[in-house]
Design a protein around this motif. Structure first.
Motif, PDB file in Angstrom:
ATOM      1  N   PRO A  92      45.342  57.775  35.874  1.00 39.59           N
ATOM      2  CA  PRO A  92      45.089  58.327  37.210  1.00 39.59           C
ATOM      3  C   PRO A  92      45.863  57.558  38.282  1.00 39.59           C
ATOM      4  CG  PRO A  92      43.028  57.748  36.080  1.00 39.59           C
ATOM      5  CD  PRO A  92      44.140  57.159  35.289  1.00 39.59           C
ATOM      6  N   PRO A  93      46.110  58.188  39.430  1.00 38.79           N
ATOM      7  CA  PRO A  93      46.852  57.498  40.501  1.00 38.79           C
ATOM      8  C   PRO A  93      45.986  56.452  41.187  1.00 38.79           C
ATOM      9  CG  PRO A  93      46.106  59.656  41.248  1.00 38.79           C
ATOM     10  CD  PRO A  93      45.719  59.550  39.797  1.00 38.79           C
ATOM     11  N   PRO A  94      46.641  55.439  41.822  1.00 33.81           N
ATOM     12  CA  PRO A  94      45.873  54.469  42.610  1.00 33.81           C
ATOM     13  C   PRO A  94      45.370  55.116  43.902  1.00 33.81           C
ATOM     14  CG  PRO A  94      48.222  54.021  42.772  1.00 33.81           C
ATOM     15  CD  PRO A  94      48.085  55.160  41.826  1.00 33.81           C
ATOM     16  N   GLY A  95      44.446  54.448  44.569  1.00 36.22           N
ATOM     17  CA  GLY A  95      43.931  54.986  45.828  1.00 36.22           C
ATOM     18  C   GLY A  95      42.813  54.122  46.356  1.00 36.22           C
ATOM     19  N   SER A 142      41.768  47.085  32.781  1.00 36.68           N
ATOM     20  CA  SER A 142      40.793  47.353  33.854  1.00 36.68           C
ATOM     21  C   SER A 142      39.387  47.585  33.299  1.00 36.68           C
ATOM     22  CB  SER A 142      41.227  48.557  34.692  1.00 36.68           C
ATOM     23  OG  SER A 142      41.109  49.748  33.958  1.00 36.68           O
ATOM     24  N   VAL A 143      39.275  47.749  31.966  1.00 34.57           N
ATOM     25  CA  VAL A 143      37.951  47.863  31.354  1.00 34.57           C
ATOM     26  C   VAL A 143      37.238  46.500  31.385  1.00 34.57           C
ATOM     27  CG1 VAL A 143      36.807  48.226  29.136  1.00 34.57           C
ATOM     28  CG2 VAL A 143      38.555  49.828  29.912  1.00 34.57           C
ATOM     29  N   LYS A 144      38.015  45.422  31.232  1.00 37.94           N
ATOM     30  CA  LYS A 144      37.432  44.060  31.216  1.00 37.94           C
ATOM     31  C   LYS A 144      37.288  43.511  32.621  1.00 37.94           C
ATOM     32  CE  LYS A 144      37.819  42.677  26.635  1.00 37.94           C
ATOM     33  NZ  LYS A 144      36.922  41.943  25.779  1.00 37.94           N
ATOM     34  N   ALA A 145      38.257  43.795  33.476  1.00 37.72           N
ATOM     35  CA  ALA A 145      38.239  43.272  34.848  1.00 37.72           C
ATOM     36  C   ALA A 145      38.824  44.354  35.748  1.00 37.72           C
ATOM     37  CB  ALA A 145      39.076  42.000  34.932  1.00 37.72           C
ATOM     38  N   PRO A 146      38.039  44.898  36.659  1.00 34.49           N
ATOM     39  CA  PRO A 146      38.483  46.064  37.421  1.00 34.49           C
ATOM     40  C   PRO A 146      39.729  45.792  38.254  1.00 34.49           C
ATOM     41  CG  PRO A 146      36.551  45.071  38.440  1.00 34.49           C
ATOM     42  CD  PRO A 146      36.734  44.388  37.119  1.00 34.49           C
ATOM     43  N   ILE A 147      40.569  46.815  38.369  1.00 32.44           N
ATOM     44  CA  ILE A 147      41.699  46.766  39.293  1.00 32.44           C
ATOM     45  C   ILE A 147      41.272  47.661  40.466  1.00 32.44           C
ATOM     46  CG2 ILE A 147      44.143  47.297  39.595  1.00 32.44           C
ATOM     47  CD1 ILE A 147      44.402  46.996  36.495  1.00 32.44           C
ATOM     48  N   PRO A 148      40.964  47.050  41.625  1.00 29.31           N
ATOM     49  CA  PRO A 148      40.311  47.812  42.688  1.00 29.31           C
ATOM     50  C   PRO A 148      40.995  49.144  43.043  1.00 29.31           C
ATOM     51  CG  PRO A 148      40.244  45.492  43.203  1.00 29.31           C
ATOM     52  CD  PRO A 148      41.073  45.620  41.960  1.00 29.31           C
ATOM     53  N   ALA A 149      42.319  49.149  43.132  1.00 21.75           N
ATOM     54  CA  ALA A 149      42.995  50.394  43.537  1.00 21.75           C
ATOM     55  C   ALA A 149      42.955  51.463  42.445  1.00 21.75           C
ATOM     56  CB  ALA A 149      44.443  50.097  43.907  1.00 21.75           C
ATOM     57  N   LEU A 150      42.593  51.062  41.223  1.00 17.11           N
ATOM     58  CA  LEU A 150      42.569  52.018  40.113  1.00 17.11           C
ATOM     59  C   LEU A 150      41.130  52.384  39.733  1.00 17.11           C
ATOM     60  CD1 LEU A 150      45.475  50.673  37.846  1.00 17.11           C
ATOM     61  CD2 LEU A 150      45.516  52.623  39.397  1.00 17.11           C
ATOM     62  N   GLY A 151      40.331  52.663  40.745  1.00 18.90           N
ATOM     63  CA  GLY A 151      38.913  52.960  40.508  1.00 18.90           C
ATOM     64  C   GLY A 151      38.693  54.157  39.605  1.00 18.90           C
ATOM     65  N   LEU A 194      53.583  51.510  39.637  1.00 18.79           N
ATOM     66  CA  LEU A 194      52.656  50.559  40.271  1.00 18.79           C
ATOM     67  C   LEU A 194      53.406  49.590  41.181  1.00 18.79           C
ATOM     68  CD1 LEU A 194      50.259  49.878  37.244  1.00 18.79           C
ATOM     69  CD2 LEU A 194      49.831  51.318  39.236  1.00 18.79           C
ATOM     70  N   GLU A 195      54.641  49.226  40.776  1.00 13.10           N
ATOM     71  CA  GLU A 195      55.458  48.350  41.646  1.00 13.10           C
ATOM     72  C   GLU A 195      55.748  49.030  42.977  1.00 13.10           C
ATOM     73  OE1 GLU A 195      58.892  47.604  39.259  1.00 13.10           O
ATOM     74  OE2 GLU A 195      57.813  46.175  38.002  1.00 13.10           O
ATOM     75  N   LYS A 196      55.992  50.334  42.915  1.00 10.89           N
ATOM     76  CA  LYS A 196      56.260  51.070  44.168  1.00 10.89           C
ATOM     77  C   LYS A 196      55.060  50.967  45.098  1.00 10.89           C
ATOM     78  CE  LYS A 196      59.725  54.306  42.497  1.00 10.89           C
ATOM     79  NZ  LYS A 196      59.951  55.574  41.809  1.00 10.89           N
ATOM     80  N   GLY A 197      53.855  51.020  44.517  1.00 13.05           N
ATOM     81  CA  GLY A 197      52.633  50.884  45.326  1.00 13.05           C
ATOM     82  C   GLY A 197      52.567  49.515  45.988  1.00 13.05           C
ATOM     83  N   VAL A 198      52.890  48.456  45.216  1.00 10.44           N
ATOM     84  CA  VAL A 198      52.871  47.083  45.768  1.00 10.44           C
ATOM     85  C   VAL A 198      53.942  46.953  46.853  1.00 10.44           C
ATOM     86  CG1 VAL A 198      53.315  44.650  45.218  1.00 10.44           C
ATOM     87  CG2 VAL A 198      51.943  46.045  43.662  1.00 10.44           C
ATOM     88  N   ALA A 199      55.145  47.509  46.572  1.00 11.33           N
ATOM     89  CA  ALA A 199      56.249  47.407  47.533  1.00 11.33           C
ATOM     90  C   ALA A 199      55.853  48.044  48.864  1.00 11.33           C
ATOM     91  CB  ALA A 199      57.494  48.079  46.956  1.00 11.33           C
TER      92      ALA A 199
END
Ligand code: NAP
Length: 259
Positions: A92-95, A142-151, A194-199
């Motif tokens: 799924p996309p980040p958000g 993200s199953v072990k430790a959530p990635i907030p933007a990938l809810g 994902l790099e584009k999102g960080v950039a």
């Protein structure tokens, strides 16, 4: 090491590129005949031909969306009786948590939870009848430790993990081992997205975004699809018959936890 699975047959979903392709190649190297799938026919056929040429195994390629019922039905029909199932689909996309609608959640659940469950429901009974099977679900760190933007991903994949935890223990005595592989950052098209999102978020270049992401990984680099595929092939091997319902992290140490 001889994985002992030469001549077995595997369905590897979402496998024209990236982690799915890594798994397909490692299984082919072990002598496994393949059914591959992706939506884009051109890249899929190119991958199928490259694997046929390199490893000499039989490869059937089905262009279809694995997250849609009609596409899945076509893939399952072509697959027939398989010994090995690798589930995978796009993520799924980040958000932002406050923007996600019910429809966004349904889409994520369909793709990353209900699709692998439907594939297991269709194929595990045959494995049980034949007394041998291996299932590897590609999920996420993200199953072990959530990635907030990938809810959306955190939610859907954790649901799948709960299902696997119970189901794996119900079928283990029949010779079927179900496990999950949890990728951290790997060098695929998904990583570039994902790099584009960080950039964008940090107003830096793509190279800087990659450096920022790699700095957060104790190994100091992304994982490769070859490393990922080799671990998947081992989990599908004769040697992995006592590995049941596990969640195996491949993340270069990024998830900081003692156990
Ligand atoms: P990728 O390099 O973008 O490759 C995705 C592959 O899946 C392509 O072959 C793509 O082909 C196929 N695909 C995507 N959606 C599909 C669908 N609905 N039906 C059939 N095939 C589909 O992605 P990846 O990096 O290998 O990631 C694979 C999975 O691992 C994703 O769910 C991702 O979220 C997860 N993951 C990846 C990382 C990472 O660092 N790479 C980390 C954590 C989790 P078509 O586009 O032609 O269909």
């Amino acid at each position: 090491m001889d994985l002992g699975i030469s001549g077995k047959r595997a369905l590897v979903c979402a496998s024209s590129k990236g982690l799915g392709r890594g798994c397909a190649e490692a299984l082919a190297e072990a002598g496994v005949d393949l059914v591959l799938n992706a939506r884009g026919a051109e890249a899929l056929e190119a991958t199928a031909q490259a694997i046929r040429d390199q490893y000499g195994v039989s490869v059937t390629a089905i262009a279809a969306d694995i997250t849609e019922e009609a596409g899945r039905a076509r893939v399952l029909e072509a697959a027939g009786a398989v010994d090995i199932l690798v589930t995978n689909a796009g993520g799924p996309p980040p958000g932002l948590w406050s923007d996600w609608t019910r429809d966004d959640f349904i889409k994520a659940l369909d793709a990353n939870m209900l699709t692998p469950i439907a594939l297991m429901t269709a194929l595990v009974p045959g494995m049980i009848d034949r007394g041998w099977g291996r299932v590897v679900n590609i999920t996420s760190q993200s199953v072990k430790a959530p990635i907030p933007a990938l809810g959306l991903s955190n939610a859907a994949r954790t649901g799948l993990t709960g299902y696997v935890a119970g189901t794996a223990r119900q079928v283990a005595a029949k010779g079927v081992c179900i496990n999950n592989l949890l990728p951290g950052s790997h060098d695929t098209d998904r990583a570039v997205a994902l790099e584009k999102g960080v950039a964008k978020a940090q107003d830096v270049s793509l190279e800087e975004a990659r450096a920022i992401r790699c700095k957060a990984i104790p190994s100091g680099r992304y994982g490769t699809i070859e490393e990922f595929g080799a671990t998947c092939a081992f989990l599908c091997s004769q040697h992995a018959g006592f590995i049941v319902g596990q969640n195996i992290l491949l993340d270069g140490g990024q998830t900081s936890a003692t156990i």
